[in-house]
Design a protein around this motif. Structure first.
Motif, PDB file in Angstrom:
ATOM      1  N   PRO A   1      75.861 -22.608 -19.872  1.00  0.00           N
ATOM      2  CA  PRO A   1      75.836 -23.389 -21.112  1.00  0.00           C
ATOM      3  C   PRO A   1      75.927 -22.487 -22.341  1.00  0.00           C
ATOM      4  O   PRO A   1      75.386 -21.376 -22.361  1.00  0.00           O
ATOM      5  CB  PRO A   1      74.474 -24.092 -21.045  1.00  0.00           C
ATOM      6  N   ASN A   2      76.636 -22.971 -23.344  1.00  0.00           N
ATOM      7  CA  ASN A   2      76.718 -22.267 -24.638  1.00  0.00           C
ATOM      8  C   ASN A   2      77.068 -20.792 -24.471  1.00  0.00           C
ATOM      9  O   ASN A   2      76.314 -19.896 -24.882  1.00  0.00           O
ATOM     10  CB  ASN A   2      75.401 -22.412 -25.403  1.00  0.00           C
ATOM     11  N   MET A   3      78.192 -20.541 -23.866  1.00  0.00           N
ATOM     12  CA  MET A   3      78.631 -19.160 -23.638  1.00  0.00           C
ATOM     13  C   MET A   3      78.908 -18.459 -24.969  1.00  0.00           C
ATOM     14  O   MET A   3      79.543 -19.026 -25.870  1.00  0.00           O
ATOM     15  CB  MET A   3      79.897 -19.151 -22.770  1.00  0.00           C
ATOM     16  N   ARG A   4      78.445 -17.210 -25.066  1.00  0.00           N
ATOM     17  CA  ARG A   4      78.665 -16.406 -26.271  1.00  0.00           C
ATOM     18  C   ARG A   4      79.141 -15.021 -25.858  1.00  0.00           C
ATOM     19  O   ARG A   4      78.534 -14.363 -25.010  1.00  0.00           O
ATOM     20  CB  ARG A   4      77.373 -16.272 -27.088  1.00  0.00           C
ATOM     21  N   ILE A   5      80.203 -14.560 -26.475  1.00  0.00           N
ATOM     22  CA  ILE A   5      80.707 -13.224 -26.203  1.00  0.00           C
ATOM     23  C   ILE A   5      79.971 -12.232 -27.101  1.00  0.00           C
ATOM     24  O   ILE A   5      79.683 -12.545 -28.267  1.00  0.00           O
ATOM     25  CB  ILE A   5      82.234 -13.161 -26.446  1.00  0.00           C
ATOM     26  N   PRO A   6      79.611 -11.053 -26.610  1.00  0.00           N
ATOM     27  CA  PRO A   6      78.960 -10.053 -27.472  1.00  0.00           C
ATOM     28  C   PRO A   6      79.829  -9.714 -28.682  1.00  0.00           C
ATOM     29  O   PRO A   6      81.064  -9.757 -28.614  1.00  0.00           O
ATOM     30  CB  PRO A   6      78.794  -8.844 -26.542  1.00  0.00           C
ATOM     31  N   ASP A   7      79.196  -9.372 -29.790  1.00  0.00           N
ATOM     32  CA  ASP A   7      79.943  -9.047 -31.010  1.00  0.00           C
ATOM     33  C   ASP A   7      80.822  -7.819 -30.843  1.00  0.00           C
ATOM     34  O   ASP A   7      81.848  -7.685 -31.508  1.00  0.00           O
ATOM     35  CB  ASP A   7      78.971  -8.824 -32.174  1.00  0.00           C
ATOM     36  N   VAL A   8      80.403  -6.912 -29.982  1.00  0.00           N
ATOM     37  CA  VAL A   8      81.191  -5.709 -29.712  1.00  0.00           C
ATOM     38  C   VAL A   8      81.045  -5.383 -28.234  1.00  0.00           C
ATOM     39  O   VAL A   8      79.992  -5.627 -27.637  1.00  0.00           O
ATOM     40  CB  VAL A   8      80.725  -4.516 -30.586  1.00  0.00           C
ATOM     41  N   GLY A   9      82.107  -4.881 -27.628  1.00  0.00           N
ATOM     42  CA  GLY A   9      82.071  -4.557 -26.212  1.00  0.00           C
ATOM     43  C   GLY A   9      82.801  -3.270 -25.913  1.00  0.00           C
ATOM     44  O   GLY A   9      83.675  -2.830 -26.671  1.00  0.00           O
ATOM     45  N   SER A  10      82.471  -2.654 -24.793  1.00  0.00           N
ATOM     46  CA  SER A  10      83.070  -1.369 -24.416  1.00  0.00           C
ATOM     47  C   SER A  10      84.208  -1.533 -23.420  1.00  0.00           C
ATOM     48  O   SER A  10      84.787  -0.546 -22.975  1.00  0.00           O
ATOM     49  CB  SER A  10      81.994  -0.460 -23.800  1.00  0.00           C
ATOM     50  N   LEU A  11      84.551  -2.770 -23.077  1.00  0.00           N
ATOM     51  CA  LEU A  11      85.598  -3.026 -22.088  1.00  0.00           C
ATOM     52  C   LEU A  11      86.932  -3.274 -22.783  1.00  0.00           C
ATOM     53  O   LEU A  11      87.004  -4.016 -23.765  1.00  0.00           O
ATOM     54  CB  LEU A  11      85.214  -4.253 -21.250  1.00  0.00           C
ATOM     55  N   TYR A  12      87.986  -2.630 -22.290  1.00  0.00           N
ATOM     56  CA  TYR A  12      89.325  -2.979 -22.778  1.00  0.00           C
ATOM     57  C   TYR A  12      90.219  -3.282 -21.588  1.00  0.00           C
ATOM     58  O   TYR A  12      90.154  -2.635 -20.552  1.00  0.00           O
ATOM     59  CB  TYR A  12      89.919  -1.882 -23.672  1.00  0.00           C
ATOM     60  N   SER A  13      91.036  -4.317 -21.749  1.00  0.00           N
ATOM     61  CA  SER A  13      91.880  -4.816 -20.664  1.00  0.00           C
ATOM     62  C   SER A  13      93.328  -4.858 -21.139  1.00  0.00           C
ATOM     63  O   SER A  13      93.796  -5.852 -21.706  1.00  0.00           O
ATOM     64  CB  SER A  13      91.399  -6.208 -20.232  1.00  0.00           C
ATOM     65  N   PHE A  14      94.030  -3.749 -20.937  1.00  0.00           N
ATOM     66  CA  PHE A  14      95.448  -3.600 -21.284  1.00  0.00           C
ATOM     67  C   PHE A  14      96.184  -3.052 -20.067  1.00  0.00           C
ATOM     68  O   PHE A  14      95.584  -2.327 -19.264  1.00  0.00           O
ATOM     69  CB  PHE A  14      95.647  -2.620 -22.444  1.00  0.00           C
ATOM     70  N   ASN A  15      97.451  -3.376 -19.949  1.00  0.00           N
ATOM     71  CA  ASN A  15      98.276  -2.783 -18.902  1.00  0.00           C
ATOM     72  C   ASN A  15      98.762  -1.418 -19.397  1.00  0.00           C
ATOM     73  O   ASN A  15      99.793  -1.310 -20.057  1.00  0.00           O
ATOM     74  CB  ASN A  15      99.460  -3.686 -18.575  1.00  0.00           C
TER      75      ASN A  15
END
Length: 481
Positions: free
Chosen positions: A309-323
């Protein structure tokens, strides 16, 4: 009389699964203590509920440790531990169902009150697609689609790809989910088809008696994103969005039961968006414009339950998803941004990590849960990127923004991008002219391709990460964007 051998250690997964098919020979196994009653009664007495046909939801509850002991039968402590564990069962959480969630949310907001049946139908289509994905290897669902009438291989889709059996099956399920549940959807557009279709056409009605013309919404979707991942048993997904029709119904301006104007809108006109992820668990993530909620498919009851319920993404993250295999073809701002992330080492107190699955839904879901940024930038070969605005980038951007994140093209908000608008058609000027061409002689198919299937560079994720990427475009990008 045969001497029973005490059960030691644990029962293997193979033995447990074999209980379903080989109950008649269960008592003859050397490593199981035979009882005087039938095998089915023996299991029930031991605390197992595999064969409780009246309640399939309890079928996979745990064994009583009186039958699966890890210590010697002569040990006095095993008796007390077994009796205490007998009463302990793995109970399911008391979670709200998707149906109940939609009933409440749609009742609270009169503007979307009639969407609940349609969204429930979409969730049912996701269940069916999930089954198809799981059975693709065993049911020979791979390979190019074949026309059932001519027996010839199906044509290529609007993306220039040969249509696969999975694509056709999943596309059909989504078309009927949107059109068969109610009459509020007047037309649909799919990645697999060059032109939109009226729901009357989808359901086989005559356009002269179009019961869907008064529908308030149009729907767009990608039925199976990342289908190539299925070969390697990797995650795939479905993306969809629902727009409010600007005309409160369809303007049949060229005899096809739909109008391009109804689809070529900014993402800010979307009233609902979501995706289904088919992975280790089947997850439906949905927004109705007031937050994001996640639902997990219960494999026993085949019901979506609200687990996030009420999903919230962190304001900043260390994960990057690029090819990163294409990184040399990225623009200078994107290359410098990725270099900066790697050099930083840590972002938000966490070590910088790269994760790329190769399916939009899977990668974006990972970023939504853990924080960071997903990107499919433009390249030399694809200056506009490869993700389609209407049914991939915009729905995902709406979900991200509702969860506290952001969606950007690098130069602006994705939801503010207006698809190329249709030109005035010749039949508006002269009824004797070809109504399938506009005033510049461009065919309806070409014009729809430019609008319905328009592509944009896409960056989605935590607001701080996306903002920083936009700053790199501002300082290193050209002025012609």
């Amino acid at each position: 009389m045969r001497t029973a051998v005490p059960l030691q250690g644990f029962i293997s997964a193979t033995t447990i699964l074999s209980l379903f098919d080989y109950t008649s020979s269960f008592s003859s196994q050397q490593h199981v203590k035979p009882l005087n009653r039938s095998p089915r009664r023996s299991l029930a007495a031991a605390g197992a509920s595999f064969f409780d046909d009246d309640d399939t939801s309890n079928r996979f509850q745990t064994f009583s440790t009186s039958s699966i002991a890890t210590s010697s039968p002569s040990s006095s402590s095993s008796t007390s531990s077994s009796s205490s564990a007998t009463s302990a069962k793995m109970k399911k959480k008391d979670l709200r169902t998707l149906q109940r969630f939609l009933e409440v949310e749609c009742w609270k907001r009169s503007s979307i009150r009639n969407l609940d049946r349609t969204l429930l139908a979409v969730s049912d289509a996701c269940k069916q697609i999930n089954r198809i994905v799981q059975r693709a290897q065993t049911d020979d669902l791979y390979g190019a689609a074949v026309d059932p009438v001519t027996g010839q291989q199906a044509d290529t889709n609007v993306q220039g790809e040969v249509q696969q059996q999975l694509d056709v099956l999943c596309n059909t399920l989504m078309l009927r989910a949107f059109c068969s549940s109610s009459d509020i959807i007047c037309a649909v557009a799919s990645e697999e088809e060059p032109l939109p279709r009226s729901c009357a056409d989808v359901m086989g009605y005559d356009r002269d008696y179009n019961i869907f013309k008064s529908g308030e919404y149009v729907a767009v979707f990608d039925p199976i994103d990342g289908s190539k991942n299925i070969d390697a048993s990797l995650p795939v997904g479905t993306v969809f969005g629902i727009y409010r029709s600007p005309d409160q119904g369809v303007r049949d301006e060229h005899g096809k039961g739909w109008s391009l104007d109804s689809f070529l809108q900014r993402g800010t006109r979307m009233v609902a968006a979501g995706y289904c992820l088919y992975s280790a668990t089947t997850v439906l993530v949905l927004t109705l414009g007031s937050g994001v909620h996640g639902f997990t498919l219960d494999p026993d009851k085949q019901t979506f339950l609200q687990t996030h319920p009420n999903m919230r993404i962190p304001d900043v993250g260390s994960l990057y998803s690029f090819n990163e295999a294409n990184s040399r073809e990225y623009s200078e701002p994107v290359q410098k941004f990725l270099e900066k992330m790697k050099e930083a080492g840590k972002i938000g107190g966490k070590k910088v990590t790269s994760r790329y699955i190769g399916a939009l839904v899977a990668d974006v879901h990972n970023v939504l849960i853990n924080g960071g940024i997903y990107g499919y930038p433009s390249t030399r070969d694809h200056p506009d990127g490869k993700l389609r605005l209407l049914y991939e980038s915009a729905p995902m951007a709406m979900i991200m923004e509702q969860a506290g994140g952001a969606g950007s093209t690098g130069y602006g908000r994705i939801l503010d991008v207006l698809p190329p608008q249709p030109k005035k058609r010749r039949n508006d000027m002269d009824q004797n002219e070809n109504k399938n061409e506009n005033e510049n002689g461009i065919s309806l198919e070409e014009e729809a391709g430019r609008g319905i299937h328009v592509r944009v560079p896409t960056f989605l994720g935590s607001v701080e990460n996306v903002f920083e990427l936009d700053q790199f475009h501002k300082y290193y990008g050209g002025d012609d964007e």
